[in-house]
Design a protein around this motif. Sequence first.
Motif, PDB file in Angstrom:
ATOM      1  N   VAL A  67       2.065   5.220   5.937  1.00  0.00           N
ATOM      2  CA  VAL A  67       2.284   4.097   5.022  1.00  0.00           C
ATOM      3  C   VAL A  67       1.176   3.057   5.176  1.00  0.00           C
ATOM      4  O   VAL A  67       0.625   2.568   4.185  1.00  0.00           O
ATOM      5  N   HIS A  68       0.833   2.726   6.402  1.00  0.00           N
ATOM      6  CA  HIS A  68      -0.216   1.735   6.672  1.00  0.00           C
ATOM      7  C   HIS A  68      -1.541   2.175   6.038  1.00  0.00           C
ATOM      8  O   HIS A  68      -2.207   1.390   5.359  1.00  0.00           O
ATOM      9  N   GLY A  69      -1.904   3.427   6.257  1.00  0.00           N
ATOM     10  CA  GLY A  69      -3.150   3.941   5.700  1.00  0.00           C
ATOM     11  C   GLY A  69      -3.167   3.940   4.187  1.00  0.00           C
ATOM     12  O   GLY A  69      -4.164   3.571   3.560  1.00  0.00           O
ATOM     13  N   ILE A  70      -2.063   4.341   3.577  1.00  0.00           N
ATOM     14  CA  ILE A  70      -2.001   4.359   2.109  1.00  0.00           C
ATOM     15  C   ILE A  70      -2.064   2.948   1.543  1.00  0.00           C
ATOM     16  O   ILE A  70      -2.720   2.705   0.527  1.00  0.00           O
ATOM     17  N   ASP A  77      -4.703  -5.472   3.046  1.00  0.00           N
ATOM     18  CA  ASP A  77      -5.462  -5.718   4.269  1.00  0.00           C
ATOM     19  C   ASP A  77      -4.629  -6.596   5.185  1.00  0.00           C
ATOM     20  O   ASP A  77      -3.591  -7.122   4.782  1.00  0.00           O
ATOM     21  N   HIS A  78      -5.107  -6.771   6.418  1.00  0.00           N
ATOM     22  CA  HIS A  78      -4.406  -7.626   7.378  1.00  0.00           C
ATOM     23  C   HIS A  78      -5.389  -8.452   8.187  1.00  0.00           C
ATOM     24  O   HIS A  78      -5.173  -8.712   9.363  1.00  0.00           O
ATOM     25  N   ALA A  79      -6.455  -8.889   7.519  1.00  0.00           N
ATOM     26  CA  ALA A  79      -7.456  -9.714   8.195  1.00  0.00           C
ATOM     27  C   ALA A  79      -6.966 -11.156   8.374  1.00  0.00           C
ATOM     28  O   ALA A  79      -7.333 -11.822   9.330  1.00  0.00           O
ATOM     29  N   GLU A  80      -6.145 -11.625   7.468  1.00  0.00           N
ATOM     30  CA  GLU A  80      -5.620 -12.991   7.513  1.00  0.00           C
ATOM     31  C   GLU A  80      -4.099 -12.941   7.704  1.00  0.00           C
ATOM     32  O   GLU A  80      -3.457 -11.954   7.346  1.00  0.00           O
ATOM     33  N   ALA A  81      -3.535 -14.016   8.232  1.00  0.00           N
ATOM     34  CA  ALA A  81      -2.097 -14.046   8.534  1.00  0.00           C
ATOM     35  C   ALA A  81      -1.239 -13.784   7.306  1.00  0.00           C
ATOM     36  O   ALA A  81      -0.244 -13.050   7.381  1.00  0.00           O
ATOM     37  N   ASP A  82      -1.600 -14.373   6.155  1.00  0.00           N
ATOM     38  CA  ASP A  82      -0.787 -14.162   4.957  1.00  0.00           C
ATOM     39  C   ASP A  82      -0.879 -12.717   4.475  1.00  0.00           C
ATOM     40  O   ASP A  82       0.114 -12.140   4.033  1.00  0.00           O
ATOM     41  N   GLU A  83      -2.054 -12.101   4.595  1.00  0.00           N
ATOM     42  CA  GLU A  83      -2.213 -10.690   4.244  1.00  0.00           C
ATOM     43  C   GLU A  83      -1.392  -9.802   5.175  1.00  0.00           C
ATOM     44  O   GLU A  83      -0.765  -8.833   4.738  1.00  0.00           O
ATOM     45  N   THR A  84      -1.399 -10.146   6.457  1.00  0.00           N
ATOM     46  CA  THR A  84      -0.646  -9.382   7.446  1.00  0.00           C
ATOM     47  C   THR A  84       0.841  -9.412   7.120  1.00  0.00           C
ATOM     48  O   THR A  84       1.520  -8.372   7.156  1.00  0.00           O
ATOM     49  N   ARG A  88       2.911  -6.031   6.244  1.00  0.00           N
ATOM     50  CA  ARG A  88       4.024  -5.610   7.109  1.00  0.00           C
ATOM     51  C   ARG A  88       5.332  -5.545   6.335  1.00  0.00           C
ATOM     52  O   ARG A  88       6.151  -4.637   6.549  1.00  0.00           O
ATOM     53  N   ALA A  89       5.546  -6.494   5.430  1.00  0.00           N
ATOM     54  CA  ALA A  89       6.757  -6.458   4.601  1.00  0.00           C
ATOM     55  C   ALA A  89       6.758  -5.211   3.717  1.00  0.00           C
ATOM     56  O   ALA A  89       7.800  -4.557   3.562  1.00  0.00           O
ATOM     57  N   CYS A  90       5.616  -4.870   3.156  1.00  0.00           N
ATOM     58  CA  CYS A  90       5.505  -3.647   2.338  1.00  0.00           C
ATOM     59  C   CYS A  90       5.775  -2.408   3.182  1.00  0.00           C
ATOM     60  O   CYS A  90       6.466  -1.481   2.735  1.00  0.00           O
ATOM     61  N   GLU A  91       5.227  -2.374   4.402  1.00  0.00           N
ATOM     62  CA  GLU A  91       5.447  -1.229   5.291  1.00  0.00           C
ATOM     63  C   GLU A  91       6.935  -1.024   5.555  1.00  0.00           C
ATOM     64  O   GLU A  91       7.463   0.090   5.397  1.00  0.00           O
ATOM     65  N   VAL A  92       7.616  -2.091   5.948  1.00  0.00           N
ATOM     66  CA  VAL A  92       9.038  -1.986   6.267  1.00  0.00           C
ATOM     67  C   VAL A  92       9.830  -1.588   5.029  1.00  0.00           C
ATOM     68  O   VAL A  92      10.710  -0.725   5.097  1.00  0.00           O
ATOM     69  N   LEU A  94       8.883   0.150   2.397  1.00  0.00           N
ATOM     70  CA  LEU A  94       8.653   1.567   2.084  1.00  0.00           C
ATOM     71  C   LEU A  94       9.311   2.492   3.106  1.00  0.00           C
ATOM     72  O   LEU A  94       9.909   3.509   2.737  1.00  0.00           O
ATOM     73  N   LEU A  95       9.217   2.134   4.379  1.00  0.00           N
ATOM     74  CA  LEU A  95       9.860   2.952   5.406  1.00  0.00           C
ATOM     75  C   LEU A  95      11.379   2.939   5.256  1.00  0.00           C
ATOM     76  O   LEU A  95      12.029   3.975   5.410  1.00  0.00           O
ATOM     77  N   GLN A  96      11.935   1.787   4.935  1.00  0.00           N
ATOM     78  CA  GLN A  96      13.384   1.713   4.754  1.00  0.00           C
ATOM     79  C   GLN A  96      13.830   2.534   3.546  1.00  0.00           C
ATOM     80  O   GLN A  96      14.863   3.199   3.594  1.00  0.00           O
ATOM     81  N   ARG A  97      13.062   2.527   2.490  1.00  0.00           N
ATOM     82  CA  ARG A  97      13.448   3.265   1.286  1.00  0.00           C
ATOM     83  C   ARG A  97      13.207   4.766   1.394  1.00  0.00           C
ATOM     84  O   ARG A  97      14.026   5.552   0.923  1.00  0.00           O
ATOM     85  N   PHE A  98      12.094   5.154   2.003  1.00  0.00           N
ATOM     86  CA  PHE A  98      11.698   6.560   1.924  1.00  0.00           C
ATOM     87  C   PHE A  98      11.715   7.325   3.248  1.00  0.00           C
ATOM     88  O   PHE A  98      11.692   8.543   3.243  1.00  0.00           O
TER      89      PHE A  98
END
Length: 113
Positions: A67-70, A77-84, A88-92, A94-98
């Motif tokens: 998921v992170h790679g896709i 990206d996660h270079a800045e705190a808001d991006e991170t 991370r919210a998107c990762e969780v 997607l993992l929760q759904r799929f």
Amino acid sequence: RGEMAELNAEHMGIDGPTDVLSFPMDDDVLLGVPTLLGDVVISPAVAALQFADHAGTIEDELALLVVHGILHVLGHDHAEADETAIMRACEVDLLQRFHWHGAAPAGFRQTHD
């Protein structure tokens, strides 16, 4: 781990292996949709070394890395705190759904010690 270290040095300028690398592609567009998005390279050897202190299980670690790679291929990206926080919210989500089909397990973490 040797091949992943070579890719990491060649493409990121960082010595040593990493868990996941993403290579977005600027490819041809067919009917308004890219024909290729990019490549995601995952090191199961690195995942095996870090899963207990990270995602909790090897299956969750590999799912997180996919998921992170896709998400990187799609432009996150996660270079800045808001991006991170967004990534991370998107990762969780997607993992929760799929992957888990429900809430994240108690031992799941997205950050390393």
